[in-house]
Design a protein around this motif. Structure first.
Motif, PDB file in Angstrom:
ATOM      1  N   SER A  10      72.018  32.722  52.023  1.00  0.00           N
ATOM      2  CA  SER A  10      73.006  31.847  51.393  1.00  0.00           C
ATOM      3  C   SER A  10      72.715  30.374  51.687  1.00  0.00           C
ATOM      4  O   SER A  10      73.153  29.493  50.952  1.00  0.00           O
ATOM      5  N   ASN A  11      71.968  30.101  52.757  1.00  0.00           N
ATOM      6  CA  ASN A  11      71.651  28.721  53.128  1.00  0.00           C
ATOM      7  C   ASN A  11      70.419  28.171  52.426  1.00  0.00           C
ATOM      8  O   ASN A  11      70.169  26.967  52.482  1.00  0.00           O
ATOM      9  N   ILE A  12      69.650  29.039  51.775  1.00  0.00           N
ATOM     10  CA  ILE A  12      68.338  28.594  51.307  1.00  0.00           C
ATOM     11  C   ILE A  12      68.028  28.996  49.867  1.00  0.00           C
ATOM     12  O   ILE A  12      67.143  28.421  49.235  1.00  0.00           O
ATOM     13  N   THR A  13      68.774  29.956  49.317  1.00  0.00           N
ATOM     14  CA  THR A  13      68.459  30.482  47.991  1.00  0.00           C
ATOM     15  C   THR A  13      68.399  29.407  46.927  1.00  0.00           C
ATOM     16  O   THR A  13      67.493  29.381  46.084  1.00  0.00           O
ATOM     17  N   ASP A  14      69.363  28.499  46.928  1.00  0.00           N
ATOM     18  CA  ASP A  14      69.429  27.512  45.855  1.00  0.00           C
ATOM     19  C   ASP A  14      68.273  26.523  45.888  1.00  0.00           C
ATOM     20  O   ASP A  14      67.953  25.891  44.885  1.00  0.00           O
ATOM     21  N   GLN A  15      67.610  26.383  47.042  1.00  0.00           N
ATOM     22  CA  GLN A  15      66.490  25.455  47.136  1.00  0.00           C
ATOM     23  C   GLN A  15      65.318  25.885  46.245  1.00  0.00           C
ATOM     24  O   GLN A  15      64.519  25.055  45.814  1.00  0.00           O
ATOM     25  N   PHE A  16      65.218  27.166  45.980  1.00  0.00           N
ATOM     26  CA  PHE A  16      64.119  27.686  45.174  1.00  0.00           C
ATOM     27  C   PHE A  16      64.392  27.585  43.669  1.00  0.00           C
ATOM     28  O   PHE A  16      63.502  27.868  42.859  1.00  0.00           O
ATOM     29  N   GLN A  17      65.599  27.220  43.294  1.00  0.00           N
ATOM     30  CA  GLN A  17      65.972  27.228  41.879  1.00  0.00           C
ATOM     31  C   GLN A  17      65.311  26.068  41.128  1.00  0.00           C
ATOM     32  O   GLN A  17      65.137  24.978  41.676  1.00  0.00           O
ATOM     33  N   PRO A  18      64.978  26.277  39.866  1.00  0.00           N
ATOM     34  CA  PRO A  18      64.416  25.181  39.044  1.00  0.00           C
ATOM     35  C   PRO A  18      65.458  24.095  38.800  1.00  0.00           C
ATOM     36  O   PRO A  18      66.665  24.342  38.894  1.00  0.00           O
ATOM     37  N   ASP A  19      64.986  22.913  38.488  1.00  0.00           N
ATOM     38  CA  ASP A  19      65.908  21.812  38.193  1.00  0.00           C
ATOM     39  C   ASP A  19      66.907  22.191  37.108  1.00  0.00           C
ATOM     40  O   ASP A  19      68.064  21.770  37.151  1.00  0.00           O
ATOM     41  N   GLY A  20      66.460  22.964  36.138  1.00  0.00           N
ATOM     42  CA  GLY A  20      67.317  23.312  35.014  1.00  0.00           C
ATOM     43  C   GLY A  20      68.531  24.126  35.384  1.00  0.00           C
ATOM     44  O   GLY A  20      69.477  24.230  34.596  1.00  0.00           O
ATOM     45  N   ALA A  21      68.529  24.726  36.567  1.00  0.00           N
ATOM     46  CA  ALA A  21      69.653  25.560  36.986  1.00  0.00           C
ATOM     47  C   ALA A  21      70.828  24.742  37.501  1.00  0.00           C
ATOM     48  O   ALA A  21      71.899  25.302  37.759  1.00  0.00           O
ATOM     49  N   PHE A  22      70.654  23.416  37.620  1.00  0.00           N
ATOM     50  CA  PHE A  22      71.673  22.588  38.248  1.00  0.00           C
ATOM     51  C   PHE A  22      72.305  21.626  37.258  1.00  0.00           C
ATOM     52  O   PHE A  22      71.701  21.228  36.267  1.00  0.00           O
ATOM     53  N   TRP A  23      73.522  21.222  37.600  1.00  0.00           N
ATOM     54  CA  TRP A  23      74.183  20.167  36.852  1.00  0.00           C
ATOM     55  C   TRP A  23      73.644  18.816  37.308  1.00  0.00           C
ATOM     56  O   TRP A  23      73.285  18.632  38.474  1.00  0.00           O
ATOM     57  N   ALA A  24      73.600  17.890  36.390  1.00  0.00           N
ATOM     58  CA  ALA A  24      73.192  16.507  36.683  1.00  0.00           C
ATOM     59  C   ALA A  24      71.887  16.431  37.463  1.00  0.00           C
ATOM     60  O   ALA A  24      71.810  15.760  38.498  1.00  0.00           O
TER      61      ALA A  24
ATOM     62  N   LEU B 290      68.430  31.971  38.925  1.00  0.00           N
ATOM     63  CA  LEU B 290      69.586  32.039  38.033  1.00  0.00           C
ATOM     64  C   LEU B 290      69.115  32.302  36.603  1.00  0.00           C
ATOM     65  O   LEU B 290      68.228  31.608  36.091  1.00  0.00           O
ATOM     66  N   PRO B 291      69.663  33.325  35.938  1.00  0.00           N
ATOM     67  CA  PRO B 291      69.263  33.593  34.550  1.00  0.00           C
ATOM     68  C   PRO B 291      69.385  32.352  33.678  1.00  0.00           C
ATOM     69  O   PRO B 291      70.372  31.614  33.770  1.00  0.00           O
ATOM     70  N   GLN B 292      68.402  32.123  32.850  1.00  0.00           N
ATOM     71  CA  GLN B 292      68.370  30.887  32.072  1.00  0.00           C
ATOM     72  C   GLN B 292      69.565  30.767  31.133  1.00  0.00           C
ATOM     73  O   GLN B 292      69.980  29.656  30.793  1.00  0.00           O
ATOM     74  N   SER B 293      70.139  31.895  30.739  1.00  0.00           N
ATOM     75  CA  SER B 293      71.311  31.847  29.860  1.00  0.00           C
ATOM     76  C   SER B 293      72.510  31.186  30.531  1.00  0.00           C
ATOM     77  O   SER B 293      73.453  30.759  29.857  1.00  0.00           O
ATOM     78  N   LEU B 294      72.477  31.082  31.864  1.00  0.00           N
ATOM     79  CA  LEU B 294      73.571  30.454  32.611  1.00  0.00           C
ATOM     80  C   LEU B 294      73.289  29.002  32.958  1.00  0.00           C
ATOM     81  O   LEU B 294      74.168  28.305  33.470  1.00  0.00           O
ATOM     82  N   TRP B 295      72.075  28.525  32.690  1.00  0.00           N
ATOM     83  CA  TRP B 295      71.735  27.150  33.028  1.00  0.00           C
ATOM     84  C   TRP B 295      72.609  26.182  32.232  1.00  0.00           C
ATOM     85  O   TRP B 295      72.849  26.392  31.034  1.00  0.00           O
ATOM     86  N   PRO B 296      73.092  25.128  32.864  1.00  0.00           N
ATOM     87  CA  PRO B 296      73.924  24.158  32.135  1.00  0.00           C
ATOM     88  C   PRO B 296      73.158  23.543  30.961  1.00  0.00           C
ATOM     89  O   PRO B 296      71.957  23.281  31.053  1.00  0.00           O
TER      90      PRO B 296
END
Length: 524
Positions: free
Chosen positions: A451-465, A495-501
Motif C-alpha cells: 500500500s506504500n509503494i504500489t502507486d509509484q509504479f503507475q503511469p502518469d496517465g493514471a493520475f489526476w493533474a 490501474l486499468p486504462q478505462s479508469l484513467w482520468p
C-alpha cells in the motif's frame, strides 16, 4: 500513498508531521457536565462554574471549583466537581493535572463517556498507544455515542504509531470497530472515508467480503477509490470499486464534486470547504478554476492544515498547466515561515524541494531540503524526513557530490522501512538499482508495504493533474525487472486504462437531486 507532491498526500498531509505524544494532543472537548441535586454550597459553586465554562472562561470556572476540593470526600459531590474540572484543565493551561483527575474519575465513574474519552487522551499523551488503542476499541464497541467527544487527531496519532510499531492487529481491530460505529470526528469529518477504507482492508484480510462491500459507499474520495483499485488486497471487491469509479473515474469525481462544490457555495468563507472545492476543480481537470478559487488564501504565520492544502493545490494546478516556475515561486513562500510556529507548512516545504528537483534546480532543492531537516526536526515525522532525504540524494548525485550522495544513499537504505517509496526513489537517482529493487520487492511482499509503494509504479496517465515527472520515470525500468514485476503482480496491478482520468476537463456537475442513487449523479 502517493509521492509527496501529488494529490492524495494533501488529504493526509499530517503523515509528514510527527505523531502526537507528550501532551501534544489537544484534549477532547465534551459537553460540560451539568450539576444536579447536590449539597447547596457545592451546587451553587458548580452552577456558577458551569456558566463560566459555557462562556469559554475555564480559568474562571476552575477558580470556583478548585476551593471545593480540599476535604471533599469521595462521593457524588466530589465526582460532580471533578467532572466539571476535567474538560477545563486543558484549556486553562493545566493539562498536566488531567491524568490524576481522570484516574480518580475512572474509578468513581468507569462508564462515563467523557471520562473514558479522556482516558484515551491520557494514554496517547503518555505514549501508551497500545492502551489508547484498546480503550478506543472498547469505547466504540460499548458506547459509540461517546465517540463524539474524541477528536480525530487522537486517532490519527494512535494509528500512525501502531503502524510504525507494526501493531497492525490492534490497529485493524480499531478500524473495524470505529467503522461499525460509523464514527465521523467533529474536528475531521473527512476521516470517515479513511476509517472505512482501513476497515475494508482489515475485513478483506479476514475474508469478510460482504461486510467490506457494505462499507464501500462511505469511501467518497476518488483518489482513495483509485488506490484501492490498484492494490490486490481489494481484488474481491474490484468490480464494485470500478462501478463506483465509473468510466475515466468520472462517476466518483462527479459525485465528489457535487457534494464539495455545494458545500463551498453554502460556506464560501470556510477554508475547509474551500480546500475541498479547489480539490474538486482539480479532479474535474478545471485547473484555471482551481487557481482562481484558491487565490484568496495566502501563506501566513499560523496558517492551518487546510490553508496549506489550498496553496499546494494551487501549485499543483499551475504545474499541470505547464506553469512550474509560478508553482515554485508560490511554494517558496513556505520557506519564509518559522516551522515551529506553523508546523503544518512543512508539507509545502517538502513539496517545494521535490518540485525544484524535478525542475533541474538541484542546488536550490538541496538547500530547501537541508534547511527543512535542520529547522523542522521536531516537526517532521520519519516518513516526511525520508522524502527530504530522497531529495538530498537526488540533488547531491546530480551535482556530482559523489561521496555525500553515497552517504545519503546508505542512510536511505538503512531507514527504508520508514518510507519505502522515498528510499527506492533516492537509490534509483543514484543508479543503485539492485538495492532499490530489493527494497521494492520486500515492500511488495506485505499488504502494508504494497500500500506504500504500489502507486509509484503507475503511469502518469493514471493520475489526476499529472505533470512531467523525471522521478516517476525512474520507476518504469524498475518495474521491467523480472524480480520486481513478479512481486508487483502478486500485490497489485496497473490501474486499468478505462479508469484513467480524462485529459479533457469535465463539466461542473449539476446539483444533486433530493434522492440520489449512490452510483449516479447528473452533470450539466
Amino acid at each position: 500513498m502517493r509521492r509527496s507532491g501529488s494529490l492524495l498526500p494533501l488529504i493526509g498531509a499530517a503523515a509528514l508531521l510527527a505523531a502526537p505524544g507528550n501532551a501534544s494532543v489537544t484534549p477532547p472537548k465534551p459537553a460540560i457536565a451539568r450539576p444536579q441535586d447536590r449539597s447547596e454550597a457545592v451546587r451553587a459553586a458548580a452552577t456558577a462554574a458551569l456558566e463560566r465554562a459555557q462562556a469559554n472562561d475555564c480559568r474562571g470556572a476552575l477558580a470556583k471549583l478548585d476551593p471545593l476540593l480540599p476535604g471533599l470526600p469521595s462521593g457524588r459531590d466530589r465526582d460532580m466537581v471533578q467532572l466539571l474540572r476535567l474538560p477545563c484543565l486543558g484549556p486553562a493551561g493545566r493539562a498536566a493535572e488531567v491524568p490524576k483527575v481522570q484516574a480518580e474519575l475512572a474509578v468513581a465513574q468507569p462508564n462515563n463517556g467523557m471520562v473514558r474519552s479522556f482516558g484515551i487522551f491520557v494514554a496517547a499523551n503518555q505514549n501508551r498507544f497500545d492502551d489508547a488503542g484498546e480503550q478506543l476499541v472498547t469505547l466504540a464497541e460499548q458506547d459509540p455515542d461517546a465517540l463524539r467527544m474524541v477528536p480525530g487527531a487522537i486517532w490519527r496519532g494512535i494509528s500512525q504509531k501502531l503502524t510504525e510499531e507494526d501493531k497492525l492487529t490492534l490497529r485493524n481491530r480499531a478500524y473495524i470497530a470505529l467503522a461499525r460505529a460509523d464514527w465521523q470526528p467533529n474536528d475531521q469529518p473527512d476521516m470517515r472515508d479513511a476509517l472505512a477504507q482501513g476497515a475494508i482492508q482489515a475485513l478483506l484480510e479476514q475474508k469478510q467480503v460482504e461486510e467490506a462491500r457494505e462499507l464501500l459507499p462511505r469511501v467518497t474520495m476518488p483518489e482513495l477509490l483509485a488506490g484501492m483499485a490498484m492494490e490486490r488486497v481489494y481484488q474481491p471487491i474490484w468490480p464494485d470499486i470500478e462501478t463506483r469509479l465509473g468510466p475515466n473515474s468520472g462517476r466518483a469525481v462527479d459525485r465528489f464534486a457535487t457534494a464539495r462544490l455545494a458545500r463551498l457555495a453554502d460556506a464560501p468563507d470556510d477554508v475547509h470547504a474551500l480546500r475541498d472545492g479547489v480539490r474538486a476543480f482539480i479532479l474535474l481537470g478545471r485547473y484555471a478554476d482551481a487557481i482562481e478559487q484558491s487565490a484568496p488564501v495566502k501563506i501566513a504565520v499560523g496558517m492551518d492544515e487546510d490553508a496549506v492544502a489550498v496553496i499546494r493545490y494551487r501549485a499543483q494546478a499551475l504545474s499541470a498547466l505547464g506553469r512550474r516556475d509560478e508553482a515554485i515561486a508560490l511554494l517558496n513562500g513556505f520557506t519564509t515561515l518559522d516551522l515551529s510556529k506553523t508546523p503544518q507548512a512543512v508539507d509545502g516545504v517538502v513539496g517545494l524541494a521535490e518540485m525544484l528537483d524535478e525542475a533541474g534546480r538541484e542546488a536550490d532543492a538541496l538547500k530547501v531540503a537541508d534547511d527543512a531537516l535542520a529547522k523542522a526536526r521536531d516537526t517532521l515525522s520519519d516518513y516526511g524526513a525520508m522524502w527530504l532525504a530522497r531529495t538530498r540524494a537526488c540533488a547531491l548525485g546530480a551535482l556530482g557530490r559523489t561521496a555525500e550522495a553515497a552517504t545519503q544513499g546508505d542512510a536511505l537504505k538503512a531507514k527504508a522501512s520508514d518510507n519505502e517509496a522515498a528510499a527506492v526513489e533516492g537509490l534509483l537517482c543514484l543508479g543503485r538499482r539492485d538495492e532499490a529493487a530489493a527494497i521494492a520487492v520486500h515492500a511488495l511482499s506485505s499488504i502494508e508495504g504494497a500500500s506504500n509503494i504500489t502507486d509509484q509504479f503507475q503511469p502518469d496517465g493514471a493520475f489526476w493533474a499529472p505533470s512531467q515527472s523525471r522521478l516517476r520515470g525512474l520507476w518504469v525500468p524498475l518495474l521491467a525487472r523480472p524480480d520486481v514485476r513478479t512481486a508487483f503482480d502478486k500485490a497489485a496491478r496497473i490501474l486499468p486504462q478505462s479508469l484513467w482520468p480524462s485529459r479533457t476537463p469535465r463539466d461542473i456537475p449539476g446539483p444533486a437531486p433530493a434522492v440520489q442513487d449512490d452510483d449516479s449523479v447528473p452533470t450539466t
